[in-house]
Design a protein around this motif. Structure first.
Motif, short mmCIF file in Angstrom:
data_model
loop_
_atom_site.label_atom_id
_atom_site.label_comp_id
_atom_site.label_asym_id
_atom_site.label_seq_id
_atom_site.Cartn_x
_atom_site.Cartn_y
_atom_site.Cartn_z
N TRP A 148 55.68 73.11 -35.71
CA TRP A 148 54.49 73.40 -34.90
C TRP A 148 54.56 72.67 -33.57
CZ3 TRP A 148 51.91 71.21 -39.76
CH2 TRP A 148 51.87 72.18 -40.77
N GLN A 149 53.99 73.31 -32.55
CA GLN A 149 53.87 72.67 -31.25
C GLN A 149 52.49 72.05 -31.05
OE1 GLN A 149 56.56 72.44 -28.96
NE2 GLN A 149 57.49 73.02 -30.91
N PHE A 150 51.52 72.51 -31.83
CA PHE A 150 50.17 71.93 -31.80
C PHE A 150 49.46 72.31 -33.09
CE2 PHE A 150 49.53 76.21 -30.24
CZ PHE A 150 48.30 76.59 -30.72
N ARG A 151 48.37 71.62 -33.36
CA ARG A 151 47.47 71.96 -34.46
C ARG A 151 46.03 71.89 -33.94
NH1 ARG A 151 48.87 68.76 -39.87
NH2 ARG A 151 48.86 66.92 -38.53
N ILE A 152 45.11 72.35 -34.77
CA ILE A 152 43.70 72.38 -34.37
C ILE A 152 42.88 71.52 -35.32
CG2 ILE A 152 41.65 73.83 -34.11
CD1 ILE A 152 43.67 74.26 -31.90
N GLY A 153 42.07 70.65 -34.74
CA GLY A 153 41.09 69.87 -35.51
C GLY A 153 39.69 70.34 -35.13
N ILE A 154 38.91 70.70 -36.13
CA ILE A 154 37.56 71.24 -35.88
C ILE A 154 36.54 70.24 -36.41
CG2 ILE A 154 36.01 73.19 -36.24
CD1 ILE A 154 38.50 74.88 -36.90
#
Length: 226
Positions: A148-154
């Protein structure tokens, strides 16, 4: 003698009458008749050719479609427009800058950069993430094995009124006990916290956390696992 005077008087009267007639005729002949006033011809203005300027058409700029929702599933980050169209889709293998640019354009504001120490646990934030008021674009997992190049934190249910969700439309603030029961096969306790790791079509999971298992979902990390 008297007859001569009478004759002479008659002649004089005739002469006077004739003279008077001559004067009358002369006066009539000398009186000019009504003369029409002659005006010089009025010159007509020459027709001047008028150049018609055709206005340059103003290019029509399509109205920008407003952002209606954000979905961060295990497949990618999807920005959905008010008309139901996909404004942007970014999978996690694309550069992180592309996700940041798409979110900045759609939300209308730039994120805040935050540096925070972390450990390589799936539920811990990497350092140097970008925060869109609770929607965070994270660095990839520290081990880098997933690619992965990025992930999402919500950490919020919505950003400035725009709802943010993950798989199955789940959001921060959802009832934790209800989800623990609904996804019992994927739920477990990590210390005092509840983790529900829901698998997605990509083979990765969407990890939902509740700081208090009896409360609500407080954060979501996607993608996770593998």
């Amino acid at each position: 003698m008297r007859g001569w005077r009478t004759y002479a008087g008659a002649v004089n009267r005739r002469i006077l009458v004739l003279a008077a007639a001559v004067l009358v005729l002369t006066g009539c002949a000398g009186t000019p008749g009504a003369t029409a006033t002659t005006h010089p011809p009025t010159a007509k203005p020459s027709a001047t050719a008028t150049k018609t300027t055709t206005p340059t058409p103003t290019p029509t700029v399509p109205a920008k479609i407003a952002l209606a929702s954000i979905s961060a599933t295990t497949d990618g980050l999807t920005l959905v427009g008010a008309d139901g169209s996909t404004l942007a889709f970014l999978d996690y293998f694309q550069p992180r800058d592309a996700a940041i640019a798409a979110l900045t354009d759609a939300l209308g504001f730039a994120p805040t950069q935050i540096a925070k120490d972390g450990t390589p646990n799936s539920d811990n934030l990497p350092s140097n993430y970008l925060d869109f008021e609770g929607l965070r674009v994270l660095n990839p997992a520290m081990d880098g094995t997933a690619g992965w190049q990025f992930r999402i934190g919500i950490y919020t249910a919505s950003v400035r009124g725009i709802p943010v969700s993950t798989v199955d439309g789940l959001q921060v603030g959802a009832d934790a006990p209800t989800l623990e029961s609904a996804y019992a096969a994927y739920a477990r306790r990590i210390g005092s916290r509840l983790l529900i790791a829901i698998p997605g079509g990509s083979g990765y999971t969407a990890s939902l956390f509740a700081d208090d298992p009896a409360g609500t979902i407080t954060s979501i990390l996607v993608p996770a696992g593998g």
